[in-house]
Enzyme design. Structure first.
Site, PDB file in Angstrom:
ATOM      1  CG  HIS A  22      -2.068  -0.949   1.115  1.00 38.77           C
ATOM      2  ND1 HIS A  22      -3.380  -0.567   1.270  1.00 38.77           N
ATOM      3  CD2 HIS A  22      -2.107  -2.271   0.832  1.00 38.77           C
ATOM      4  CE1 HIS A  22      -4.178  -1.618   1.095  1.00 38.77           C
ATOM      5  NE2 HIS A  22      -3.419  -2.660   0.843  1.00 38.77           N
ATOM      6  CG  ASP A 112      -4.677   2.529   2.142  1.00 44.02           C
ATOM      7  OD1 ASP A 112      -5.649   2.016   1.550  1.00 44.02           O
ATOM      8  OD2 ASP A 112      -3.585   1.959   2.280  1.00 44.02           O
TER       9      ASP A 112
END
Length: 453
Positions: A22, A112
């Site tokens: 990520h 995110d």
């Protein structure tokens, strides 16, 4: 070309969930924003920040306050994210005040997408928010359909038909959907990310328009999607970002010299590269089948087996294959994939690895393990036509014979066809981020908007 810092002194904060798959795409996006004149701060945990010291000079890397250093696991995810939320709130407030004192206005938090609470935290501090999806647009669309109630779990059908997507078998669906009882918390994270998408002006995605044209068109009617990828270092794409040669983060130490010197001795297109990423763990029996499949293929191979996984290798396998194989605990994947010796990539089809292969023109043998990898594999084989997906037997095992067969197809009879498709996608990936390309325009439009509001 990099633009000098403009007079607007606009500051953007980037918040990723602290796992490598990520952080890497969000850090690459941060570098792109910095090259366009924004001040960008990536907030992460102490352990991540320490591993990046001296890297990514165009982006400020700061630790989140009061971080315990604990690494999240599936079991601890819920408690971890709650504590992460509190830590982020304190750090964001401190960051806003510090930047205000030196003349920077914090305009936005790019967060995110699996941390949707970051939008509320940002708003509490007078700052906007924009989610960043670290998977494909296709995966986002599938989970959005589940969020909207268009998919009912558990699945009662053998095939799923969704707008803008090819017909998907159950084993083509993300594993959190095909096997919803296995990871209920992770399934909830994937679904809940959409609950406040209607409140944002931008939704960034680590993809590019021509790779997923139909689904991007459909998503655009639902929320303000902006593809900004492929999110890999500029040196491997448009080459417009100076010194952007790597991700600046690797939680494992790569055997760079050993890998590259070994590859330099091999002829063009003769090596099978094998890696299942930073998280996937194969069972002992499956590791043996992979090992013996590589052995039977009679091809040169470079296999990444993480240190924690080496004990699963068959006895004497490394000694018996020294003439044709090299087993390392980690490697510089981009350097390896771009090396002329690589003929194909045996991969779990995580989204970052899939994008890297697409961007570098490398055909794939897809061996998905879980989460989005099954769906990515479907597209690799049937939509982008750059690889073959392995078949599993009735015990869920990929046999040595199947691995040998797939490698020999990709390196043999289907080689020219797959290489042709792979080169097509490589050109389109470079085009997307080059000056005036779709992703470059999306980034420019965002920067223009954020600096004038």
């Amino acid at each position: 070309m990099e633009r000098e810092q403009g007079p607007t002194l606009t500051h953007v904060v980037v918040l990723s969930f602290p796992i490598q798959g990520h952080i890497n795409p969000m850090l690459q996006f941060s570098k792109r924003l910095a090259s366009k004149g924004l001040k960008v701060t990536l907030l992460s945990t102490n352990s991540i920040v320490k591993s990046m010291e001296g890297q990514a000079s165009s982006v400020t890397i700061e630790p989140i306050a009061d971080d315990s250093g604990e690494y999240p696991t599936v079991e601890t995810m819920e408690a971890y994210t709650e504590r992460f939320k509190v830590m982020f709130s304190h750090s964001l407030e401190d960051l806003i005040e510090r930047n205000k004192s030196i003349g920077y206005a914090t305009k936005l938090v790019v967060y995110d997408s699996i941390l949707p609470w970051a939008l509320e935290v940002a708003k509490q501090h007078g700052v906007g928010g924009a989610p960043f999806i670290t998977q494909s647009c296709t995966i986002a669309a599938i989970f959005y359909h589940l969020f909207q109630g268009r998919i009912t779990l558990p699945l009662q059908v053998s095939e799923v038909s969704l707008p803008s997507l090819p017909l998907l078998r159950i084993d083509d669906m993300p594993s959190f959907i095909s096997q919803p009882d296995l990871y209920p918390l992770l399934l909830r994270l994937c679904v809940d990310q959409f609950h406040n998408f209607h409140e944002v002006n931008w939704v960034f995605c680590s993809s590019f328009d021509k790779l997923e044209e139909e689904v991007v068109s459909w998503i655009s009617s639902q929320w303000p999607i902006k593809n900004i990828g492929p999110t890999i270092p500029s040196m491997y794409l448009d080459k417009r970002l100076k010194d952007d040669k790597n991700y600046d983060l690797s939680l494992f130490k790569p055997n760079v010299d050993a890998c590259m010197k070994w590859l330099d001795l091999k002829e063009t297109g003769t090596v099978v590269y094998v890696s299942f990423g930073s998280l996937a763990a194969l069972g002992v029996e499956q590791m043996e089948e992979v090992a013996l499949g590589l052995k039977r293929s009679n091809k040169y191979f470079l296999w990444v087996v993480r240190e924690t996984e080496t004990k699963k290798l068959p006895t004497n396998f490394i000694e018996e294959t020294t003439e044709r194989g090299l087993v390392v605990t980690w490697c510089p994947q981009l350097e390896v994939l771009s090396h002329k010796a690589i003929g194909c990539f045996v991969t779990h089809c995580g989204w970052n690895s899939t994008l890297e292969a697409l961007s570098l023109g490398v055909p794939l043998v897809a061996m998905p393990q879980w989460t989005d990898q099954t769906t990515n594999s479907k597209f690799v084989m049937d939509v982008w036509k750059i690889g073959i997906r392995v078949k599993v037997d009735d015990k869920g095992m990929v046999t040595r014979e199947e691995i040998e067969l797939c490698i020999n197809e990709v390196m043999g009879e289907k080689r020219e066809e797959m290489k042709r498709h792979a080169i097509k996608w490589k050109k389109l990936a470079i085009e997307a981020l080059d000056e005036g390309g779709s992703s470059d325009k999306n980034i420019d439009e965002f920067v223009e908007k954020i600096t004038h509001t």
